[in-house]
Design an enzyme around this catalytic site. Structure first.
Site, PDB file in Angstrom:
ATOM      1  N   THR A  51       0.848  -1.205   0.000  1.00  0.00           N
ATOM      2  CA  THR A  51       0.000   0.000   0.000  1.00  0.00           C
ATOM      3  C   THR A  51       0.881   1.252   0.000  1.00  0.00           C
ATOM      4  O   THR A  51       1.961   1.234   0.604  1.00  0.00           O
ATOM      5  CB  THR A  51      -0.892   0.008   1.261  1.00  0.00           C
ATOM      6  N   GLY A  52       0.396   2.316  -0.628  1.00  0.00           N
ATOM      7  CA  GLY A  52       1.100   3.592  -0.528  1.00  0.00           C
ATOM      8  C   GLY A  52       1.384   4.203  -1.882  1.00  0.00           C
ATOM      9  O   GLY A  52       1.048   3.635  -2.931  1.00  0.00           O
ATOM     10  N   ASP A  97       6.253  -4.011  -1.599  1.00  0.00           N
ATOM     11  CA  ASP A  97       5.693  -2.954  -0.754  1.00  0.00           C
ATOM     12  C   ASP A  97       6.732  -1.862  -0.507  1.00  0.00           C
ATOM     13  O   ASP A  97       7.944  -2.094  -0.631  1.00  0.00           O
ATOM     14  CB  ASP A  97       5.214  -3.545   0.588  1.00  0.00           C
ATOM     15  N   GLY A  98       6.263  -0.704  -0.150  1.00  0.00           N
ATOM     16  CA  GLY A  98       7.128   0.411   0.201  1.00  0.00           C
ATOM     17  C   GLY A  98       7.469   0.385   1.686  1.00  0.00           C
ATOM     18  O   GLY A  98       7.188  -0.599   2.389  1.00  0.00           O
ATOM     19  N   ASP A 126       8.351   3.359   5.218  1.00  0.00           N
ATOM     20  CA  ASP A 126       8.551   4.735   5.679  1.00  0.00           C
ATOM     21  C   ASP A 126      10.002   4.970   6.067  1.00  0.00           C
ATOM     22  O   ASP A 126      10.526   6.068   5.924  1.00  0.00           O
ATOM     23  CB  ASP A 126       7.607   5.017   6.850  1.00  0.00           C
ATOM     24  N   GLY A 184       0.594   4.836   6.039  1.00  0.00           N
ATOM     25  CA  GLY A 184      -0.734   4.864   5.406  1.00  0.00           C
ATOM     26  C   GLY A 184      -1.749   4.023   6.161  1.00  0.00           C
ATOM     27  O   GLY A 184      -2.820   3.719   5.624  1.00  0.00           O
ATOM     28  N   GLU A 233      -0.581  -5.537   5.785  1.00  0.00           N
ATOM     29  CA  GLU A 233       0.713  -5.682   5.100  1.00  0.00           C
ATOM     30  C   GLU A 233       1.549  -6.783   5.764  1.00  0.00           C
ATOM     31  O   GLU A 233       2.171  -7.607   5.095  1.00  0.00           O
ATOM     32  CB  GLU A 233       1.480  -4.358   5.133  1.00  0.00           C
ATOM     33  N   LYS A 262      14.188   7.299   2.255  1.00  0.00           N
ATOM     34  CA  LYS A 262      13.706   6.371   3.282  1.00  0.00           C
ATOM     35  C   LYS A 262      14.837   5.640   4.010  1.00  0.00           C
ATOM     36  O   LYS A 262      14.591   4.929   4.987  1.00  0.00           O
ATOM     37  CB  LYS A 262      12.763   5.333   2.652  1.00  0.00           C
TER      38      LYS A 262
END
Ligand SMILES: O=C[C@H](O)[C@H](O)[C@H](O)COP(=O)(O)O
Length: 218
Positions: A28-29, A81-82, A84, A97, A103, A121
């Site tokens: 997500t993101g 996935d990303g 932070d 998010g 996740e 990041k």
């Protein structure tokens, strides 16, 4: 090159890691949104996606990518996935998010976790980004008091309800020098669903978008 272009380049680089006819786990993101758009271009070559949020599910479906129920899938090869924040050990903070719990569940079922980030990041020590913790609503005050005892400054995220109907507490000012221990310790507080440290299930491969191109870290 802008930060968003670096995110997009890292996201597109992930396509090279997707085997033919596989189910793809999707995070997500904003970085993952670029990945979903790229996945749409090769949708005929994959067996579908398992999604980590209502937001990603909507984007996948809009592109005609079938979204499968995780309960019908025993194992799949890649989760994209990303993050932070990510440290050199490939431990991450996630949940900016509010999608951290789903996740973490989808990532647990994947053989390989591929993290896509721009180079802003990357950190040496996790914790500058406030650590998201998903909590059962009635436990928010108790969990906040327990989190304060760890040295952090907990703040309930305003106007946010997770896809699971819960709240997010963002813990500011935590220096996470032992991510494995801190992940376990916070998850041990009654009322916590999970926290955004991904250390027990860290990334296997990191694709970092930089001004000079996308780097692959393993
Ligand atoms: O809950 C959200 C996720 O953990 C995201 O992967 C994380 O917040 C990074 O998002 P973005 O790619 O928008 O920076």
């Amino acid at each position: 090159m802008t930060q968003d272009e670096m995110k997009r380049n890292a996201a597109r680089a992930a396509l090279a890691f997707i085997p033919a006819n596989t189910i793809v786990g999707v995070g997500t993101g904003s970085t993952v949104n670029h990945f979903i758009d790229a996945l749409g271009e090769i949708k005929a070559q994959i067996a579908g996606a398992v999604s980590s949020s209502e937001q990603s599910t909507a984007r996948l479906k809009a592109l005609g990518i079938p979204v499968l129920d995780l309960n019908t899938v025993e194992r799949f090869s890649v989760y994209i996935d990303g993050a932070d924040e990510i440290n050199p050990q490939r431990h991450m903070i996630k949940g900016g998010g509010a999608a951290l719990t789903r996740e973490k569940i989808v990532a647990a079922v994947a053989e390989t976790f591929i993290c896509i980030v721009d180079n802003s990041k990357q950190v040496d020590v996790l914790g500058k980004f406030p650590l998201p913790v998903e909590v059962i609503p009635m436990a928010a005050a108790y969990v906040s008091r327990e989190l304060a005892k760890l040295g952090g400054r907990p703040v309930v995220r305003e106007n946010v309800i997770t896809d699971n109907g819960n709240l997010i507490i963002d813990v500011h000012d935590l220096q996470i020098t032992d991510p494995l221990a801190t992940e376990q310790q916070i998850n041990g507080i009654v009322g916590v669903v999970t926290n955004g440290i991904f250390a027990h299930r860290c990334a296997d491969i990191v694709l970092v978008g930089t001004a000079e191109g996308t780097q692959t870290l393993k």
